[in-house]
Scaffold this active site. Structure first.
Site, mmCIF file in Angstrom:
data_model
loop_
_atom_site.group_PDB
_atom_site.id
_atom_site.type_symbol
_atom_site.label_atom_id
_atom_site.label_comp_id
_atom_site.label_asym_id
_atom_site.label_seq_id
_atom_site.Cartn_x
_atom_site.Cartn_y
_atom_site.Cartn_z
ATOM 1 N N TYR A 48 -57.069 -28.984 -7.381
ATOM 2 C CA TYR A 48 -56.416 -27.919 -6.311
ATOM 3 C C TYR A 48 -54.805 -28.532 -6.595
ATOM 4 C CZ TYR A 48 -61.211 -28.773 -4.134
ATOM 5 O OH TYR A 48 -62.392 -28.282 -3.945
ATOM 6 N N HIS A 49 -54.452 -28.091 -7.437
ATOM 7 C CA HIS A 49 -52.902 -28.258 -7.670
ATOM 8 C C HIS A 49 -52.825 -26.965 -8.366
ATOM 9 C CE1 HIS A 49 -53.750 -30.985 -10.776
ATOM 10 N NE2 HIS A 49 -53.265 -30.627 -11.522
ATOM 11 N N ALA A 50 -51.476 -26.448 -8.710
ATOM 12 C CA ALA A 50 -50.572 -25.846 -9.692
ATOM 13 C C ALA A 50 -49.356 -25.878 -10.889
ATOM 14 C CB ALA A 50 -50.163 -24.457 -8.813
ATOM 15 N N ARG A 95 -55.730 -24.628 -9.926
ATOM 16 C CA ARG A 95 -56.688 -25.122 -10.806
ATOM 17 C C ARG A 95 -57.603 -25.595 -9.397
ATOM 18 N NH1 ARG A 95 -53.868 -26.981 -14.716
ATOM 19 N NH2 ARG A 95 -52.212 -25.682 -14.217
#
Ligand code: TYD
Length: 135
Positions: A48-50, A95
């Site tokens: 849950y991040h980029a 992602r």
């Protein structure tokens, strides 16, 4: 999308198999950090991040997991279940990782040290930043 599968050359003989990973050879950046994720519970989705400025290669050394990859325009899923394959993920890709098998050991190589300021952990902020870059 700035993601692709890398196929590694496997040295195998009757003793078993070996894969070597080298910066700027079969890994397309200088490796500065290595971490691995294991014992992930099957119901867990993580990530849950980029990253604003980070290249990574993820390899399922054992077992399997599924990556959800999102460049702000489209989303696709990649199953990692083969230690001869690496998933290259460049900057500004959102992602999520899910469906970890009990035996999954996910190795990740990165071209920078850990830096929390490089993370975008909020999806709407990610969309704003990625669309600013594309426009
Ligand atoms: P986190 O970013 O939540 O993992 P994921 O993206 O897989 O969901 O990271 C979990 C913890 O580990 C968090 O406290 C930050 C820390 N961490 C490091 O200290 N160094 C690292 O290289 C990474 C990837 C995480």
């Amino acid at each position: 999308m700035e993601t692709r599968i890398l196929n590694f050359n496997e040295f195998g003989d009757d003793r078993g198999c070996l894969i070597s990973l080298e910066s700027m050879k079969n890994i397309p950046f200088e490796i500065e950090r290595v971490y691995y994720i294991y014992k992930t519970k099957s119901e867990v989705t993580r990530g849950y991040h980029a990253h604003r400025d980070l290249k990574q290669v993820a390899i399922a050394l054992s077992g399997s997991c599924t990556f959800v990859l999102d460049d702000g325009l489209s989303r696709n899923e990649v199953i990692l279940d083969d230690p001869t394959k690496g998933l290259l993920i460049c900057s500004m890709i959102w992602r999520e990782m899910k469906l970890f098998s009990d035996d999954c050991i996910l190795l990740v190589l990165a071209n920078h040290n850990y830096n929390e300021e490089d993370y975008i952990r909020d999806y709407s902020s990610f969309l704003k930043e990625v669309r600013n870059i594309c426009n």
